[in-house]
Design a protein around this motif. Structure first.
Motif, PDB file in Angstrom:
ATOM      1  N   PRO A 177       0.796  -1.243   0.000  1.00  0.00           N
ATOM      2  CA  PRO A 177       0.000   0.000   0.000  1.00  0.00           C
ATOM      3  C   PRO A 177       0.824   1.287   0.000  1.00  0.00           C
ATOM      4  CG  PRO A 177      -0.881  -1.571   1.590  1.00  0.00           C
ATOM      5  CD  PRO A 177       0.395  -2.144   1.084  1.00  0.00           C
ATOM      6  N   HIS A 178       2.005   1.277   0.633  1.00  0.00           N
ATOM      7  CA  HIS A 178       2.771   2.527   0.705  1.00  0.00           C
ATOM      8  C   HIS A 178       3.329   2.980  -0.651  1.00  0.00           C
ATOM      9  CE1 HIS A 178       6.166  -0.357   1.116  1.00  0.00           C
ATOM     10  NE2 HIS A 178       6.874   0.603   0.544  1.00  0.00           N
ATOM     11  N   LEU A 179       3.153   2.135  -1.694  1.00  0.00           N
ATOM     12  CA  LEU A 179       3.596   2.520  -3.038  1.00  0.00           C
ATOM     13  C   LEU A 179       2.439   2.919  -3.950  1.00  0.00           C
ATOM     14  CD1 LEU A 179       6.355  -0.175  -3.794  1.00  0.00           C
ATOM     15  CD2 LEU A 179       6.657   2.135  -2.912  1.00  0.00           C
ATOM     16  N   PHE A 180       1.223   2.950  -3.408  1.00  0.00           N
ATOM     17  CA  PHE A 180       0.058   3.251  -4.241  1.00  0.00           C
ATOM     18  C   PHE A 180       0.087   4.669  -4.820  1.00  0.00           C
ATOM     19  CE2 PHE A 180      -2.995  -0.062  -2.155  1.00  0.00           C
ATOM     20  CZ  PHE A 180      -2.253  -1.074  -2.748  1.00  0.00           C
ATOM     21  N   HIS A 181       0.831   5.574  -4.183  1.00  0.00           N
ATOM     22  CA  HIS A 181       0.887   6.951  -4.686  1.00  0.00           C
ATOM     23  C   HIS A 181       1.767   7.081  -5.936  1.00  0.00           C
ATOM     24  CE1 HIS A 181       4.616   6.675  -2.388  1.00  0.00           C
ATOM     25  NE2 HIS A 181       5.057   7.757  -3.045  1.00  0.00           N
ATOM     26  N   LEU A 182       2.565   6.034  -6.221  1.00  0.00           N
ATOM     27  CA  LEU A 182       3.452   6.065  -7.387  1.00  0.00           C
ATOM     28  C   LEU A 182       2.706   5.596  -8.639  1.00  0.00           C
ATOM     29  CD1 LEU A 182       6.682   4.416  -5.888  1.00  0.00           C
ATOM     30  CD2 LEU A 182       6.296   6.851  -6.309  1.00  0.00           C
ATOM     31  N   PRO A 183       3.194   5.989  -9.834  1.00  0.00           N
ATOM     32  CA  PRO A 183       2.651   5.399 -11.066  1.00  0.00           C
ATOM     33  C   PRO A 183       2.831   3.878 -11.026  1.00  0.00           C
ATOM     34  CG  PRO A 183       4.056   7.280 -11.581  1.00  0.00           C
ATOM     35  CD  PRO A 183       4.216   7.007 -10.109  1.00  0.00           C
ATOM     36  N   THR A 184       1.887   3.161 -11.601  1.00  0.00           N
ATOM     37  CA  THR A 184       1.904   1.687 -11.544  1.00  0.00           C
ATOM     38  C   THR A 184       3.229   1.114 -12.035  1.00  0.00           C
ATOM     39  OG1 THR A 184      -0.481   1.651 -11.915  1.00  0.00           O
ATOM     40  CG2 THR A 184       0.704  -0.412 -12.273  1.00  0.00           C
ATOM     41  N   GLU A 185       3.735   1.629 -13.174  1.00  0.00           N
ATOM     42  CA  GLU A 185       4.974   1.099 -13.743  1.00  0.00           C
ATOM     43  C   GLU A 185       6.142   1.244 -12.766  1.00  0.00           C
ATOM     44  OE1 GLU A 185       3.000   3.214 -15.260  1.00  0.00           O
ATOM     45  OE2 GLU A 185       2.247   2.129 -17.023  1.00  0.00           O
ATOM     46  N   LYS A 186       6.218   2.406 -12.118  1.00  0.00           N
ATOM     47  CA  LYS A 186       7.320   2.667 -11.202  1.00  0.00           C
ATOM     48  C   LYS A 186       7.233   1.775  -9.968  1.00  0.00           C
ATOM     49  CE  LYS A 186       9.940   6.478  -9.218  1.00  0.00           C
ATOM     50  NZ  LYS A 186      10.052   7.935  -9.067  1.00  0.00           N
ATOM     51  N   ALA A 187       6.018   1.611  -9.425  1.00  0.00           N
ATOM     52  CA  ALA A 187       5.834   0.774  -8.244  1.00  0.00           C
ATOM     53  C   ALA A 187       6.162  -0.688  -8.545  1.00  0.00           C
ATOM     54  CB  ALA A 187       4.399   0.899  -7.740  1.00  0.00           C
ATOM     55  N   VAL A 188       5.697  -1.163  -9.695  1.00  0.00           N
ATOM     56  CA  VAL A 188       5.960  -2.549 -10.094  1.00  0.00           C
ATOM     57  C   VAL A 188       7.446  -2.765 -10.334  1.00  0.00           C
ATOM     58  CG1 VAL A 188       5.618  -4.223 -11.950  1.00  0.00           C
ATOM     59  CG2 VAL A 188       3.654  -3.002 -11.014  1.00  0.00           C
ATOM     60  N   LEU A 189       8.087  -1.824 -11.018  1.00  0.00           N
ATOM     61  CA  LEU A 189       9.523  -1.924 -11.292  1.00  0.00           C
ATOM     62  C   LEU A 189      10.325  -1.992 -10.001  1.00  0.00           C
ATOM     63  CD1 LEU A 189      11.390  -1.936 -13.777  1.00  0.00           C
ATOM     64  CD2 LEU A 189      11.612   0.531 -13.500  1.00  0.00           C
ATOM     65  N   ASN A 190       9.943  -1.195  -9.029  1.00  0.00           N
ATOM     66  CA  ASN A 190      10.610  -1.188  -7.727  1.00  0.00           C
ATOM     67  C   ASN A 190      10.524  -2.560  -7.057  1.00  0.00           C
ATOM     68  OD1 ASN A 190      11.752   0.398  -5.342  1.00  0.00           O
ATOM     69  ND2 ASN A 190       9.917  -0.493  -4.438  1.00  0.00           N
ATOM     70  N   GLU A 191       9.342  -3.154  -7.076  1.00  0.00           N
ATOM     71  CA  GLU A 191       9.146  -4.457  -6.415  1.00  0.00           C
ATOM     72  C   GLU A 191       9.827  -5.596  -7.171  1.00  0.00           C
ATOM     73  OE1 GLU A 191       7.715  -4.801  -3.254  1.00  0.00           O
ATOM     74  OE2 GLU A 191       8.130  -2.675  -3.545  1.00  0.00           O
ATOM     75  N   ILE A 192       9.869  -5.506  -8.498  1.00  0.00           N
ATOM     76  CA  ILE A 192      10.574  -6.536  -9.282  1.00  0.00           C
ATOM     77  C   ILE A 192      12.059  -6.520  -8.936  1.00  0.00           C
ATOM     78  CG2 ILE A 192      11.301  -7.248 -11.594  1.00  0.00           C
ATOM     79  CD1 ILE A 192       8.601  -6.244 -12.631  1.00  0.00           C
ATOM     80  N   ASN A 193      12.634  -5.326  -8.881  1.00  0.00           N
ATOM     81  CA  ASN A 193      14.064  -5.224  -8.559  1.00  0.00           C
ATOM     82  C   ASN A 193      14.361  -5.731  -7.149  1.00  0.00           C
ATOM     83  OD1 ASN A 193      15.550  -4.267 -10.846  1.00  0.00           O
ATOM     84  ND2 ASN A 193      14.494  -2.315 -10.648  1.00  0.00           N
ATOM     85  N   ILE A 194      13.476  -5.452  -6.197  1.00  0.00           N
ATOM     86  CA  ILE A 194      13.681  -5.964  -4.839  1.00  0.00           C
ATOM     87  C   ILE A 194      13.649  -7.492  -4.831  1.00  0.00           C
ATOM     88  CG2 ILE A 194      12.588  -6.164  -2.557  1.00  0.00           C
ATOM     89  CD1 ILE A 194      11.773  -3.212  -2.842  1.00  0.00           C
ATOM     90  N   LYS A 195      12.722  -8.053  -5.602  1.00  0.00           N
ATOM     91  CA  LYS A 195      12.545  -9.513  -5.606  1.00  0.00           C
ATOM     92  C   LYS A 195      13.636 -10.252  -6.388  1.00  0.00           C
ATOM     93  CE  LYS A 195       9.081 -13.074  -6.557  1.00  0.00           C
ATOM     94  NZ  LYS A 195       7.673 -13.337  -6.977  1.00  0.00           N
ATOM     95  N   TYR A 196      14.119  -9.656  -7.490  1.00  0.00           N
ATOM     96  CA  TYR A 196      14.993 -10.396  -8.402  1.00  0.00           C
ATOM     97  C   TYR A 196      16.451  -9.942  -8.445  1.00  0.00           C
ATOM     98  CZ  TYR A 196      11.078 -12.905 -10.567  1.00  0.00           C
ATOM     99  OH  TYR A 196      10.025 -13.731 -10.794  1.00  0.00           O
ATOM    100  N   ALA A 197      16.712  -8.650  -8.258  1.00  0.00           N
ATOM    101  CA  ALA A 197      18.064  -8.133  -8.494  1.00  0.00           C
ATOM    102  C   ALA A 197      19.109  -8.860  -7.655  1.00  0.00           C
ATOM    103  CB  ALA A 197      18.114  -6.634  -8.210  1.00  0.00           C
ATOM    104  N   ASN A 198      20.197  -9.267  -8.317  1.00  0.00           N
ATOM    105  CA  ASN A 198      21.317  -9.973  -7.680  1.00  0.00           C
ATOM    106  C   ASN A 198      20.912 -11.327  -7.089  1.00  0.00           C
ATOM    107  OD1 ASN A 198      24.093 -10.039  -7.192  1.00  0.00           O
ATOM    108  ND2 ASN A 198      23.835  -9.350  -5.092  1.00  0.00           N
ATOM    109  N   LYS A 199      19.899 -11.937  -7.676  1.00  0.00           N
ATOM    110  CA  LYS A 199      19.454 -13.258  -7.238  1.00  0.00           C
ATOM    111  C   LYS A 199      19.625 -14.243  -8.396  1.00  0.00           C
ATOM    112  CE  LYS A 199      16.939 -11.875  -3.329  1.00  0.00           C
ATOM    113  NZ  LYS A 199      16.856 -10.465  -3.522  1.00  0.00           N
ATOM    114  N   VAL A 200      19.824 -15.505  -8.046  1.00  0.00           N
ATOM    115  CA  VAL A 200      19.974 -16.555  -9.052  1.00  0.00           C
ATOM    116  C   VAL A 200      18.605 -17.129  -9.390  1.00  0.00           C
ATOM    117  CG1 VAL A 200      20.888 -18.867  -9.503  1.00  0.00           C
ATOM    118  CG2 VAL A 200      22.322 -17.143  -8.392  1.00  0.00           C
TER     119      VAL A 200
END
Length: 200
Positions: free
Chosen positions: A15-38
């Motif tokens: 919920p704390h990302l709802f104020h962001l544009p959808t693309e930006k919020a989704v991109l942020n969460e994808i990077n948290i989940k995947y970046a530097n992971k195998v």
């Protein structure tokens, strides 16, 4: 060495990302989940290249977040067999050489894939290659090295629960001996391989 892979996933947007544009919020969460992971059988995820498709968000009872199905392209580090790369010698052992590329450290050159007539010197903590009777070339730690990819090893790592019985020393030892989820077996047997300084 790098490739683009298409990935589809259900991404949770808090919920704390709802104020962001959808693309930006989704991109942020994808990077948290995947970046530097195998990613098993794929390689090391580096970054999102672009977003291809974002579906409407769904709500789940009891959760204030929204769940969005996303298709995106990611930059994956996955060297191919036979590719020649440059790294730095991290550690010499009687079993072989551990190599680092700074962003990836699970590269190992076993003694069987080193130069013929290469011997390990425990006193000098280095591998020494003797191409002839009068020449000794040292593979010292922190030296820049050329190596060739021979094999990729993916290991299914299962999560472990907390174990309060282990002390700090045991934890360090277990970290050193744990199997990485993605490792590279390399060789250093052909002309042009070995320390960069040899060929300059």
């Amino acid at each position: 060495m790098f490739q683009l892979s298409v990935i589809s996933d259900l991404i949770r947007v808090p919920p704390h990302l709802f104020h962001l544009p959808t693309e930006k919020a989704v991109l942020n969460e994808i990077n948290i989940k995947y970046a530097n992971k195998v990613i098993p059988k794929l390689g090391l995820f580096v970054s999102v290249w672009d977003l291809m498709e974002i579906q409407d968000g769904l709500l789940k009872p009891g959760d204030g977040a929204t769940y969005v199905t996303v298709k995106f392209r990611g930059i994956i580090w996955k060297p191919f067999v036979g590719e020649v790369l440059t790294g730095w010698i991290k550690k010499n052992t009687p079993e072989g050489i551990k190599v680092t590329m700074e962003f990836f450290e699970d590269i190992f050159i076993p003694k069987s894939l080193l130069f013929e007539n290469a011997i390990y010197s425990g006193d000098e903590d280095a591998w020494i290659w003797k191409p002839d009777d009068d020449t000794s070339l040292y593979l010292d730690e922190n030296e820049k090295i050329y190596f060739r990819i021979e094999e990729e090893v993916f290991t299914d790592i299962k999560p472990k629960g907390p174990d309060n019985s282990m002390n700090v020393t045991e934890e360090k030892e277990s970290d050193e001996n744990k199997v990485p989820p993605y490792a590279i077996i390399a060789s250093c047997q052909t002309e042009g391989m070995g320390c960069v300084s040899w060929w300059e």
